[in-house]
Write an enzyme that holds these catalytic residues in place. Structure first.
Site, short mmCIF file in Angstrom:
data_model
loop_
_atom_site.label_atom_id
_atom_site.label_comp_id
_atom_site.label_asym_id
_atom_site.label_seq_id
_atom_site.Cartn_x
_atom_site.Cartn_y
_atom_site.Cartn_z
N ASP A 222 -8.92 -9.85 9.64
CA ASP A 222 -8.45 -8.50 9.33
C ASP A 222 -9.44 -7.39 9.66
OD1 ASP A 222 -6.38 -6.82 8.35
OD2 ASP A 222 -7.34 -6.68 6.39
N SER B 113 0.56 -3.78 12.02
CA SER B 113 1.10 -4.86 11.20
C SER B 113 2.32 -5.50 11.86
CB SER B 113 1.45 -4.38 9.80
OG SER B 113 1.72 -3.01 9.82
N ARG C 157 0.85 -1.19 0.00
CA ARG C 157 0.00 0.00 0.00
C ARG C 157 0.88 1.23 0.00
NH1 ARG C 157 -1.86 0.41 4.63
NH2 ARG C 157 -1.42 -1.66 5.42
N TYR D 221 -1.43 -3.51 -6.87
CA TYR D 221 -1.18 -4.22 -5.60
C TYR D 221 -2.43 -4.26 -4.72
CZ TYR D 221 -0.13 -5.32 -0.88
OH TYR D 221 -0.21 -5.89 0.36
N LYS E 156 -9.30 -2.41 2.35
CA LYS E 156 -9.03 -1.27 3.22
C LYS E 156 -9.85 -0.06 2.79
CE LYS E 156 -5.63 -3.65 5.14
NZ LYS E 156 -5.79 -4.40 6.38
#
Ligand code: SAT
Ligand code: MN
Length: 599
Positions: free
Chosen positions: A278, A251, A72, A200, A209
């Site tokens: 998540d 993370s 990201r 990505y 997200k």
């Protein structure tokens, strides 16, 4: 093609998208197996996918992203609210007008010579009152095949949408994959996402997200629910009672591992049930409790370091129907490998960039070259997880007894502690941080605050987010208890004091006991001591049977050090400064209380 779309809101939006992007052709995805086979065949032809060994890895494929496009890109991610103040000090901001002018020019004609795929998808179990619908257009087959796994995609989403105008509008194009022309834009007021210049995961699977956290956090505040960066897990005790907890970690703190944890040998009768790894969407139920659904349909997990010891359930999940991105490819037998794999590295293979690679390959500084990118990923259906909860698709969600916040702290934070009440718990979440040690990159002791692990994902002003959390607690008659854990505390010699992995269940067991105890768990009781930071387990209250740990280490794990905590208060003050007058008074109150408690 678009004529077949009955929903006029959707059709109207898509008409405009086609005029802007100018694709050669358009395909409405139905989510069928035939469609998957067709798209896979096309991607194999162009090299976008490589077929893996179908005997060893049935239904598995391999993909490489561009080497400048592997994670990201937070500095290219924007919240585009009309008023800058609404994005807050922790987000990048662009005005919707400027964003549309600037990035609209990049989208203009971006799909010339390409096919535009239209993907309607549902986040949350089909038919759940808490589910949401999105429609993403993309020019990437890789994105389509990932979205098929990560969401409930296709005709069923259109069916659920009916003639409603209530859906997220997501526009993605790979563009020219240049970082200079890469933007991830969120327009929360319009329930819209624009993403260009990347291929990505987190930048392009707009369901994840972008919708499920940034846009959903904004919608949640408007509509009275929470969208959080949390795993959801059920802990079944030897009597068969299942207690659900939701947990937020920054993370590299083992979220997927905790979601799929295997109980240690000595904790017979315990079972772990994965609901999500998540994201949690949480609503207040009729009984005044908090209920969580996992909006996703699959896992997009980091691969390096995953093996049959660290996470056997993840390993078993990704044996079939999985897309591997940026790992090592053994071109001989079409298998894959990564650093930390159970098997030894292939003698000769292709690394994540497609270069010839051998385990001994050294770089210019004489260091071993990694074959898999550290952020290489697997995309696999959640239904394949051996410990997936029988309730993972319950439309109303699962009742959450505890919320756990966690960080990686060499010092300061004990193994586990409980906040005194909701307000204190929100403060604990708002002051979540991870600390670097000398062994890692960066300055020793350098702290990065990441409130509720939402710093990169909160779609509005984080000070308002704290206020919303504080107010949200008052709406529940039976709110979850709030805890903090730290698996990473070190002794003076830099050794880890706690073994981690499955043994973490011992701390979780204490959490569960605190939630289920008959006595008032807002008091210390006989399993906790009240300290200046909250309730810390009595050493005797932690189940250590079958665990080799010295009394000294256990005491150190649970110790609250006055000097360290006074320093911590100072660091928190620094972090909070950016919110200025917007910081809720309750947070300041808790900060003062802590300082006073420390004496
Ligand atoms: O690429 S994602 O943002 O979806 C994965 C992650 O960073 O958690
Ligand atoms: Mn995440």
């Amino acid at each position: 093609m678009l004529e077949s779309i009955a929903n006029q809101h959707l059709k109207g939006w898509l008409d405009g998208v086609v005029v802007l992007l100018k694709p050669d052709s358009v395909r409405l995805c139905d989510g069928s197996e035939t469609e998957k086979e067709e798209l896979t065949a096309q991607a194999l032809k162009t090299g976008e996918l490589v077929e893996l060994n179908q005997e060893k890895l049935p239904g598995c494929y391999y993909h490489r992203t561009a080497s400048n496009d592997v994670a990201r890109t937070e500095h290219l991610t924007f919240i585009c609210t009309t008023d800058r103040q609404n994005a807050g000090p922790t987000n990048n901001w662009m005005s919707p007008e400027d964003a549309k002018a600037k990035v609209g020019a990049l989208f203009d004609g971006a799909m010339k010579g390409r096919t535009m795929y239209i993907m309607p998808y549902v986040m949350g179990p089909i038919g759940s009152p808490y589910a949401k619908i999105g429609v993403e257009v993309t020019d990437s087959i890789y994105v389509v095949l990932n979205m098929r796994i990560m969401t409930r995609m296709g005709a069923k989403a259109l069916e659920m949408l009916g003639d409603s105008n209530n859906f997220n509008r997501g526009m993605h194009s790979k563009g020219d994959l240049s970082v200079d022309r890469r933007f991830i834009l969120h327009f929360p007021e319009e329930n819209t996402i624009w993403s260009i210049g990347s291929g990505y995961g987190g930048n392009v699977l707009l369901s994840k997200k972008c919708l499920s956290l940034r846009i959903a956090s904004f919608l949640g505040r408007k509509e009275g629910w929470l969208a959080e960066h949390m795993l959801i897990v059920g802990i079944e005790d030897p009597n068969g009672k299942v207690t659900y907890v939701a947990a937020a970690f920054p993370s590299a703190c083992g979220k997927t591992n905790l979601a799929m944890m295997v109980p240690p040998e000595s904790m017979k009768g315990y079972k772990i049930w994965t609901v999500g790894d998540d994201i949690a969407w949480m609503n207040i139920g009729k009984d005044g409790r908090l209920y969580a659904i996992n909006p996703e349909n699959g896992f997009f997990g980091v691969v390096p370091g995953t093996n049959m010891k660290t996470n056997p359930n993840a390993m078993l999940t990704m044996q079939k129907n999985t897309i591997y991105t940026n790992v090592v490819l053994n071109p001989e037998d079409k298998t894959i490998w990564w650093e930390g794999h159970d098997e030894s590295a292939p003698e000769k293979a292709l690394d994540w960039q497609g270069n010839e690679w051998m385990p001994e390959t050294l770089d210019a500084d004489g260091k071993k070259v990694k074959g898999a990118h550290p952020n290489s990923r697997f995309t696999a259906p959640a239904s394949q997880c051996p410990c997936i909860s029988p309730n993972w698709e319950a439309p109303e969600g699962v009742p959450i007894s505890a919320i756990i916040f966690g960080g990686r702290r060499a010092k300061t934070a004990p193994l586990v502690y409980q906040s005194r009440d909701w307000q204190h718990g929100v403060y604990v979440g708002a002051t979540m941080a991870s600390e670097r040690t000398a062994a890692q990159y960066g300055k020793q002791g350098e702290l990065r605050y990441d409130p509720m692990a939402m710093l990169p994902f909160c779609g509005y002003n984080m000070a308002e987010y704290f206020k919303y959390w504080l107010e949200f607690g008052k709406r529940m008659t039976n709110p979850p208890k709030i805890f903090h854990v730290n698996w990473f505390r070190q002794g003076d010699g830099g050794n880890f004091l706690w073994p981690g992995f499955g043994e973490n269940l011992r701390a979780i067991e204490w959490v569960v006991n605190r939630c289920n105890m008959a006595a008032d768990s807002t008091k210390s009781g006989d399993n906790a001591d009240e300290t200046s930071i909250g309730f810390v387990p009595k050493a005797s209250a932690l189940n250590t049977s079958g665990l080799e740990i010295s009394q000294e280490n256990l005491a150190e794990l649970l110790r609250v050090d006055k000097e360290e905590w006074l320093q911590e208060v100072e660091n928190r003050n620094e972090f909070f400064k950016q919110f200025g007058e917007d910081l809720p008074k309750e947070i300041k109150e808790e900060q003062e209380k802590l300082k006073k408690n420390l004496g």
